[in-house]
Scaffold this motif. Sequence first.
Motif, short mmCIF file in Angstrom:
data_model
loop_
_atom_site.label_atom_id
_atom_site.label_comp_id
_atom_site.label_asym_id
_atom_site.label_seq_id
_atom_site.Cartn_x
_atom_site.Cartn_y
_atom_site.Cartn_z
N GLY A 122 4.86 11.54 -10.84
CA GLY A 122 5.25 10.58 -9.83
C GLY A 122 6.19 9.54 -10.38
O GLY A 122 7.05 9.85 -11.21
N LEU A 123 6.04 8.30 -9.96
CA LEU A 123 6.89 7.22 -10.44
C LEU A 123 6.19 6.51 -11.58
O LEU A 123 5.55 5.47 -11.42
CB LEU A 123 7.20 6.25 -9.29
N GLY A 124 6.26 7.13 -12.77
CA GLY A 124 5.68 6.54 -13.97
C GLY A 124 4.31 7.05 -14.34
O GLY A 124 3.71 6.58 -15.31
N VAL A 125 3.76 8.01 -13.59
CA VAL A 125 2.43 8.56 -13.86
C VAL A 125 2.44 10.07 -13.62
O VAL A 125 3.19 10.57 -12.78
CB VAL A 125 1.35 7.91 -12.96
N SER A 126 1.59 10.78 -14.35
CA SER A 126 1.38 12.20 -14.04
C SER A 126 0.51 12.30 -12.81
O SER A 126 -0.30 11.41 -12.51
CB SER A 126 0.72 12.92 -15.22
N VAL A 127 0.66 13.41 -12.07
CA VAL A 127 -0.07 13.61 -10.82
C VAL A 127 -0.63 15.03 -10.80
O VAL A 127 0.11 16.00 -11.00
CB VAL A 127 0.84 13.39 -9.59
N LEU A 128 -1.92 15.15 -10.55
CA LEU A 128 -2.56 16.46 -10.50
C LEU A 128 -2.25 17.11 -9.14
O LEU A 128 -2.60 16.57 -8.10
CB LEU A 128 -4.07 16.31 -10.70
N VAL A 129 -1.62 18.28 -9.20
CA VAL A 129 -1.25 18.97 -7.96
C VAL A 129 -1.96 20.31 -7.79
O VAL A 129 -1.96 20.88 -6.70
CB VAL A 129 0.29 19.20 -7.90
N ARG A 145 0.82 -1.22 0.00
CA ARG A 145 0.00 0.00 0.00
C ARG A 145 0.85 1.27 0.00
O ARG A 145 0.56 2.22 -0.73
CB ARG A 145 -0.93 -0.01 1.22
N LYS A 146 1.92 1.28 0.79
CA LYS A 146 2.73 2.49 0.87
C LYS A 146 3.56 2.69 -0.41
O LYS A 146 3.85 3.83 -0.78
CB LYS A 146 3.65 2.43 2.10
N THR A 147 3.92 1.62 -1.07
CA THR A 147 4.62 1.76 -2.35
C THR A 147 3.69 2.34 -3.40
O THR A 147 4.08 3.20 -4.20
CB THR A 147 5.18 0.41 -2.82
N ALA A 148 2.43 1.88 -3.41
CA ALA A 148 1.45 2.43 -4.34
C ALA A 148 1.23 3.92 -4.07
O ALA A 148 1.07 4.72 -5.00
CB ALA A 148 0.13 1.66 -4.23
N GLU A 149 1.23 4.30 -2.79
CA GLU A 149 1.09 5.72 -2.45
C GLU A 149 2.31 6.50 -2.93
O GLU A 149 2.18 7.64 -3.41
CB GLU A 149 0.92 5.88 -0.95
N LEU A 150 3.49 5.92 -2.81
CA LEU A 150 4.71 6.58 -3.27
C LEU A 150 4.68 6.77 -4.77
O LEU A 150 5.11 7.81 -5.29
CB LEU A 150 5.94 5.75 -2.87
N MET A 151 4.18 5.79 -5.49
CA MET A 151 4.10 5.86 -6.95
C MET A 151 3.24 7.04 -7.40
O MET A 151 3.60 7.76 -8.33
CB MET A 151 3.52 4.56 -7.50
N ARG A 152 2.12 7.26 -6.71
CA ARG A 152 1.18 8.29 -7.16
C ARG A 152 1.40 9.66 -6.51
O ARG A 152 0.60 10.58 -6.72
CB ARG A 152 -0.26 7.83 -6.92
N ALA A 153 2.47 9.81 -5.74
CA ALA A 153 2.82 11.11 -5.18
C ALA A 153 3.60 11.92 -6.20
O ALA A 153 4.35 11.36 -7.02
CB ALA A 153 3.66 10.93 -3.91
N ASN A 154 3.45 13.24 -6.19
CA ASN A 154 4.28 14.09 -7.05
C ASN A 154 5.69 14.15 -6.50
O ASN A 154 5.89 14.50 -5.34
CB ASN A 154 3.69 15.49 -7.12
N HIS A 155 6.68 13.81 -7.31
CA HIS A 155 8.07 13.82 -6.88
C HIS A 155 8.86 15.00 -7.48
O HIS A 155 10.05 15.14 -7.18
CB HIS A 155 8.76 12.51 -7.29
N LEU A 156 8.22 15.81 -8.30
CA LEU A 156 8.93 16.91 -8.92
C LEU A 156 9.00 18.12 -8.00
O LEU A 156 8.01 18.46 -7.34
CB LEU A 156 8.25 17.33 -10.22
#
Length: 422
Positions: A353-360, A322-333
């Motif tokens: 994020g990690l392979g996906v765009s994230v709406l911020v 679960r926490k890895t999935a949350e890390l994937m969908r977090a904005n890292h920029l």
Amino acid sequence: MTTVQPQQAGFSRRRLARLDNLLERYVEGGHLAGALGLLHRKGETAYCNAVGQRELETGAPMTEDTIFRIYSMTKPITSVAALMLYEDGHFLLDDPVALFLPEFADVQVFTGDLENLTPPDRQPTIKDLFMHTAGLSYGWDQNSPVDRLYRRRVGNREHLLLETFVQELATLPLLYHPGTRWLYSLATDVLGRLVEVLSGKTLDEFFRQEIFKPLAMVDTGFHVPHDSVERFSACYCPPDGFSLGSDLGRNMRTHAGPNDDNQQVSEPKIKLHEPSQEGRFTKTPVFLSGGGGLVSTLGDYLRFSQMLLNGGTLDGNRLLGRKTAELMRANHLPAELVPIGLGAEVRAGYGFGLGVSVLVDLPATSTPGSVGIYGWGGAASTQFWIDPVEEMLGIFMTQFMPAGYYPVAREFRVAAYQALID
């Protein structure tokens, strides 16, 4: 596909009819051959509709089991594969790529002169590969000397093994110092090679054993098997053709759309780009592209998306914690690299994020939704998004290149959110 009464998932049946109208306008107006849309919320599929044809030339109808070229919607799957190995302890995100792919040990950075390259301020990391901040490119910029090298050296990569391709790519200059810029790139293909090196399996084998089989994604792979070709969609493009490099980022509202009455009815609005019975996706490929090589169906990609929406698990099969999935969908920029952009097209409101765009930044998108929406699209106008706040996901499928020529995927999302009533 089994759907529930819309109100069970919090939608208005009457308002969902606007999605039907949207798809029908595009198809009946001759702008798309066919389209397929789906909405899933709180564990239930509330909307699924196929409109038009998957191949105009044969008259084959668009159906729920139609097989699509998903192109860059391959990237989230490759990213999940790499994160599974991350969870197994094979690497840390901040590890240098060269630790596992030594061909990247001596990369140099282009700063204006191909004869005078500069060592990078720091080595590209595995996290940079996920985020498209590694210094790599796609080779689309017609004015860039480095991109010209890309087109000459790795432009025709379909005949290369993934290992050979990555070795050749590593000899080319980085376009910028790692971490200083977001640039859509071949980085996910390198990530796919990392999956091979760390797992000891070819990318297609890893996908099949570790992702497709557990998720029962029976129609997803690097080519369409012979006995399934009759379900494969043809792909279309504008009458005057297209070029990925030149078409990315244009203001697509300048093109004739469903509400444009200026075109003559008899004037063709689309032409065949690739028929269903021919092309590279009907043959077993040499190059296994983790960045854009897969075909899939609406039902298969729904299962992959449900797994992500559920925090990494589906039907008792957990692919990610679960926490890895949350890390994937977090904005890292960092803030200075937001928003992202493809060519001249700025994706207002979006980080990565990690392979996906994230709406911020929701207001910046001028589109209804929620902060935290994540997803991605493909070159033939396929797209998915996942909204953790609403426990909702949407998938839009068609086969028209280039993506973004029409704003139909964005309009589909507007229509989806206006139909929510709880």
